[in-house]
Design a protein around this motif. Structure first.
Motif, PDB file in Angstrom:
ATOM      1  N   ALA A 161      32.946  33.722  38.718  1.00  0.00           N
ATOM      2  CA  ALA A 161      34.331  34.180  38.840  1.00  0.00           C
ATOM      3  C   ALA A 161      34.648  35.316  37.876  1.00  0.00           C
ATOM      4  O   ALA A 161      35.432  36.210  38.198  1.00  0.00           O
ATOM      5  N   GLN A 162      34.031  35.304  36.708  1.00  0.00           N
ATOM      6  CA  GLN A 162      34.327  36.335  35.712  1.00  0.00           C
ATOM      7  C   GLN A 162      33.572  37.636  35.968  1.00  0.00           C
ATOM      8  O   GLN A 162      33.814  38.627  35.282  1.00  0.00           O
ATOM      9  N   ASP A 163      32.695  37.663  36.961  1.00  0.00           N
ATOM     10  CA  ASP A 163      31.883  38.851  37.235  1.00  0.00           C
ATOM     11  C   ASP A 163      32.002  39.302  38.687  1.00  0.00           C
ATOM     12  O   ASP A 163      31.038  39.802  39.266  1.00  0.00           O
ATOM     13  N   MET A 164      33.166  39.149  39.280  1.00  0.00           N
ATOM     14  CA  MET A 164      33.311  39.490  40.695  1.00  0.00           C
ATOM     15  C   MET A 164      33.156  40.990  40.923  1.00  0.00           C
ATOM     16  O   MET A 164      33.730  41.793  40.181  1.00  0.00           O
ATOM     17  N   PRO A 165      32.376  41.384  41.938  1.00  0.00           N
ATOM     18  CA  PRO A 165      32.024  42.793  42.126  1.00  0.00           C
ATOM     19  C   PRO A 165      32.997  43.582  42.998  1.00  0.00           C
ATOM     20  O   PRO A 165      32.741  44.743  43.292  1.00  0.00           O
ATOM     21  N   PHE A 166      34.082  42.986  43.424  1.00  0.00           N
ATOM     22  CA  PHE A 166      34.963  43.629  44.393  1.00  0.00           C
ATOM     23  C   PHE A 166      35.783  44.757  43.752  1.00  0.00           C
ATOM     24  O   PHE A 166      36.072  44.727  42.552  1.00  0.00           O
ATOM     25  N   GLU A 167      36.173  45.713  44.584  1.00  0.00           N
ATOM     26  CA  GLU A 167      37.064  46.760  44.117  1.00  0.00           C
ATOM     27  C   GLU A 167      38.446  46.194  43.848  1.00  0.00           C
ATOM     28  O   GLU A 167      38.820  45.134  44.374  1.00  0.00           O
ATOM     29  N   TYR A 184      34.048  26.808  30.548  1.00  0.00           N
ATOM     30  CA  TYR A 184      34.436  26.118  29.324  1.00  0.00           C
ATOM     31  C   TYR A 184      34.855  27.065  28.204  1.00  0.00           C
ATOM     32  O   TYR A 184      35.665  26.699  27.351  1.00  0.00           O
ATOM     33  N   ASP A 185      34.319  28.272  28.188  1.00  0.00           N
ATOM     34  CA  ASP A 185      34.668  29.234  27.152  1.00  0.00           C
ATOM     35  C   ASP A 185      35.983  29.915  27.518  1.00  0.00           C
ATOM     36  O   ASP A 185      36.121  30.496  28.603  1.00  0.00           O
ATOM     37  N   ARG A 186      36.954  29.867  26.616  1.00  0.00           N
ATOM     38  CA  ARG A 186      38.289  30.388  26.938  1.00  0.00           C
ATOM     39  C   ARG A 186      38.266  31.889  27.199  1.00  0.00           C
ATOM     40  O   ARG A 186      38.959  32.373  28.100  1.00  0.00           O
ATOM     41  N   ALA A 187      37.488  32.633  26.439  1.00  0.00           N
ATOM     42  CA  ALA A 187      37.429  34.080  26.648  1.00  0.00           C
ATOM     43  C   ALA A 187      36.839  34.409  28.020  1.00  0.00           C
ATOM     44  O   ALA A 187      37.313  35.314  28.714  1.00  0.00           O
ATOM     45  N   THR A 188      35.820  33.658  28.422  1.00  0.00           N
ATOM     46  CA  THR A 188      35.223  33.869  29.742  1.00  0.00           C
ATOM     47  C   THR A 188      36.210  33.476  30.843  1.00  0.00           C
ATOM     48  O   THR A 188      36.319  34.145  31.879  1.00  0.00           O
ATOM     49  N   ARG A 189      36.942  32.391  30.603  1.00  0.00           N
ATOM     50  CA  ARG A 189      37.963  31.960  31.571  1.00  0.00           C
ATOM     51  C   ARG A 189      39.054  33.021  31.706  1.00  0.00           C
ATOM     52  O   ARG A 189      39.543  33.295  32.805  1.00  0.00           O
ATOM     53  N   ALA A 190      39.407  33.639  30.589  1.00  0.00           N
ATOM     54  CA  ALA A 190      40.414  34.705  30.629  1.00  0.00           C
ATOM     55  C   ALA A 190      39.920  35.894  31.447  1.00  0.00           C
ATOM     56  O   ALA A 190      40.701  36.524  32.184  1.00  0.00           O
ATOM     57  N   ARG A 191      38.621  36.192  31.352  1.00  0.00           N
ATOM     58  CA  ARG A 191      38.075  37.291  32.161  1.00  0.00           C
ATOM     59  C   ARG A 191      38.139  36.944  33.648  1.00  0.00           C
ATOM     60  O   ARG A 191      38.391  37.820  34.481  1.00  0.00           O
ATOM     61  N   ALA A 192      37.904  35.679  33.974  1.00  0.00           N
ATOM     62  CA  ALA A 192      38.001  35.265  35.380  1.00  0.00           C
ATOM     63  C   ALA A 192      39.420  35.448  35.897  1.00  0.00           C
ATOM     64  O   ALA A 192      39.639  35.921  37.025  1.00  0.00           O
ATOM     65  N   LEU A 193      40.418  35.093  35.090  1.00  0.00           N
ATOM     66  CA  LEU A 193      41.811  35.273  35.483  1.00  0.00           C
ATOM     67  C   LEU A 193      42.146  36.757  35.621  1.00  0.00           C
ATOM     68  O   LEU A 193      42.867  37.162  36.544  1.00  0.00           O
ATOM     69  N   GLU A 194      41.616  37.577  34.716  1.00  0.00           N
ATOM     70  CA  GLU A 194      41.823  39.026  34.822  1.00  0.00           C
ATOM     71  C   GLU A 194      41.208  39.580  36.105  1.00  0.00           C
ATOM     72  O   GLU A 194      41.773  40.475  36.744  1.00  0.00           O
ATOM     73  N   GLN A 195      40.060  39.031  36.490  1.00  0.00           N
ATOM     74  CA  GLN A 195      39.419  39.465  37.729  1.00  0.00           C
ATOM     75  C   GLN A 195      40.281  39.122  38.950  1.00  0.00           C
ATOM     76  O   GLN A 195      40.396  39.911  39.886  1.00  0.00           O
ATOM     77  N   ILE A 196      40.884  37.944  38.926  1.00  0.00           N
ATOM     78  CA  ILE A 196      41.763  37.560  40.033  1.00  0.00           C
ATOM     79  C   ILE A 196      42.927  38.532  40.141  1.00  0.00           C
ATOM     80  O   ILE A 196      43.282  38.991  41.241  1.00  0.00           O
ATOM     81  N   ASP A 210      44.723  23.056  39.776  1.00  0.00           N
ATOM     82  CA  ASP A 210      43.821  22.391  38.835  1.00  0.00           C
ATOM     83  C   ASP A 210      44.549  21.205  38.218  1.00  0.00           C
ATOM     84  O   ASP A 210      45.765  21.063  38.361  1.00  0.00           O
ATOM     85  N   TYR A 211      43.780  20.361  37.513  1.00  0.00           N
ATOM     86  CA  TYR A 211      44.392  19.211  36.868  1.00  0.00           C
ATOM     87  C   TYR A 211      44.638  19.449  35.388  1.00  0.00           C
ATOM     88  O   TYR A 211      45.292  18.633  34.709  1.00  0.00           O
ATOM     89  N   LYS A 212      44.151  20.549  34.843  1.00  0.00           N
ATOM     90  CA  LYS A 212      44.417  20.918  33.460  1.00  0.00           C
ATOM     91  C   LYS A 212      44.329  22.439  33.317  1.00  0.00           C
ATOM     92  O   LYS A 212      43.869  23.141  34.220  1.00  0.00           O
ATOM     93  N   LYS A 213      44.846  22.932  32.209  1.00  0.00           N
ATOM     94  CA  LYS A 213      44.842  24.352  31.854  1.00  0.00           C
ATOM     95  C   LYS A 213      45.707  25.200  32.780  1.00  0.00           C
ATOM     96  O   LYS A 213      45.627  26.428  32.752  1.00  0.00           O
ATOM     97  N   THR A 214      46.549  24.579  33.598  1.00  0.00           N
ATOM     98  CA  THR A 214      47.376  25.374  34.499  1.00  0.00           C
ATOM     99  C   THR A 214      48.432  26.167  33.736  1.00  0.00           C
ATOM    100  O   THR A 214      48.844  27.238  34.181  1.00  0.00           O
ATOM    101  N   GLY A 215      48.868  25.659  32.585  1.00  0.00           N
ATOM    102  CA  GLY A 215      49.782  26.434  31.745  1.00  0.00           C
ATOM    103  C   GLY A 215      49.112  27.704  31.242  1.00  0.00           C
ATOM    104  O   GLY A 215      49.745  28.771  31.190  1.00  0.00           O
ATOM    105  N   GLU A 216      47.845  27.599  30.898  1.00  0.00           N
ATOM    106  CA  GLU A 216      47.077  28.772  30.466  1.00  0.00           C
ATOM    107  C   GLU A 216      46.964  29.790  31.595  1.00  0.00           C
ATOM    108  O   GLU A 216      47.139  30.997  31.386  1.00  0.00           O
ATOM    109  N   TYR A 217      46.700  29.312  32.806  1.00  0.00           N
ATOM    110  CA  TYR A 217      46.598  30.223  33.952  1.00  0.00           C
ATOM    111  C   TYR A 217      47.939  30.928  34.182  1.00  0.00           C
ATOM    112  O   TYR A 217      47.981  32.151  34.390  1.00  0.00           O
ATOM    113  N   ALA A 218      49.021  30.150  34.160  1.00  0.00           N
ATOM    114  CA  ALA A 218      50.347  30.717  34.407  1.00  0.00           C
ATOM    115  C   ALA A 218      50.692  31.779  33.361  1.00  0.00           C
ATOM    116  O   ALA A 218      51.207  32.858  33.694  1.00  0.00           O
TER     117      ALA A 218
END
Length: 251
Positions: A161-167, A184-196, A210-218
């Motif tokens: 998810a953190q390395d998606m190749p799409f434009e 599990y790594d928060r910095a990597t998870r943040a990159r995945a959210l940035e990719q989205i 999700d069942y946890k970390k949804t506040g972080e995503y929001a």
């Protein structure tokens, strides 16, 4: 769990099979100890009342196991429909499923596109970990898409998810269920959210459950300027209770 490619019905697997196994395993063990041991056991100076000590946790573990099994077999289909209902479908959407697993959300989105005779397309990305879902494999996902009759409008990619190749600005709808917390790594998870955020078109919507970390995503989506709301999953259809984060990218 071996993959059955000869089945005539789609099989969307068991989410976190080790969790389900352990709930029933330890619940059954506590039940057996509570029923088979004498009511009182003396362990040196310690007096152990075995009935409440073992039967109470057995009750809770087995109830939780039953609720989780209900979600795996029935509830997640209702939850999928609830997620997809957050978007008014036209049939022309470009859809991305992040952590598509065996294709439950992916096939659901593709079926909505197909039902509307649209020109849309659904893409699923995953690394197909068997730790997170029983029998998880790209071949199993392809088989499910074939059985659902939507393989022609779906694409699968083995990518994190953190390395998606799409434009950028590629997708009208991005969905994901029970995926991002496995980074599990928060910095990597943040990159995945940035990719989205990056691949979502202006005017598009990300629907993340999700069942946890949804506040972080929001918070991450809000920090990138998306308009965010949260909804509880169905009280009886999800276990553990799931929260849906709905993030809309302004035009």
């Amino acid at each position: 769990m071996p993959m059955n490619t000869t089945s005539s019905k789609p099989d969307y697997g068991i989410d976190a099979p080790a969790v389900l196994r352990n709930l029933f395993l330890f619940g059954g063990l506590c039940l057996a100890l509570g029923l088979l041991l004498p009511p009182v056991v003396h362990l040196g100076p310690v007096v152990l009342n075995t009935r409440p000590t073992f039967l109470f946790p057995a009750f809770f573990l087995l109830i939780e196991g039953g609720l989780y099994l209900l979600y795996v077999k029935v509830g997640k289909f209702h939850h999928r429909d609830r997620m997809l209902a957050q978007h008014p479908w036209s049939g022309n959407e470009k859809v991305l499923d992040v952590g598509c697993g065996r294709g439950l959300l992916l096939a659901g989105a593709a079926k909505r596109i197909k039902a509307l005779n649209g020109t849309g397309h659904a893409t699923g990305v995953d690394i197909w970990s068997t730790e997170d879902m029983g029998g998880n494999a790209e071949a199993a996902t392809l088989h499910n898409l074939e059985l659902e009759g939507v393989q022609s409008i779906c694409t699968l990619l083995s990518v994190a998810a953190q390395d998606m190749p799409f434009e950028g600005d590629s997708f009208d709808v991005v969905v994901s269920n029970l995926c991002l917390h496995n980074i599990y790594d928060r910095a990597t998870r943040a990159r995945a959210l940035e990719q989205i955020v990056r691949v979502l078109k202006p005017g598009g919507v990300a629907i993340i459950s999700d069942y946890k970390k949804t506040g972080e995503y929001a918070n991450a989506f809000q920090a990138h300027g998306l308009k965010v709301e949260k909804q509880w999953g169905g009280m009886l259809s999800t276990f553990p209770p799931l929260t849906i984060v709905i993030a809309r990218k302004t035009l």
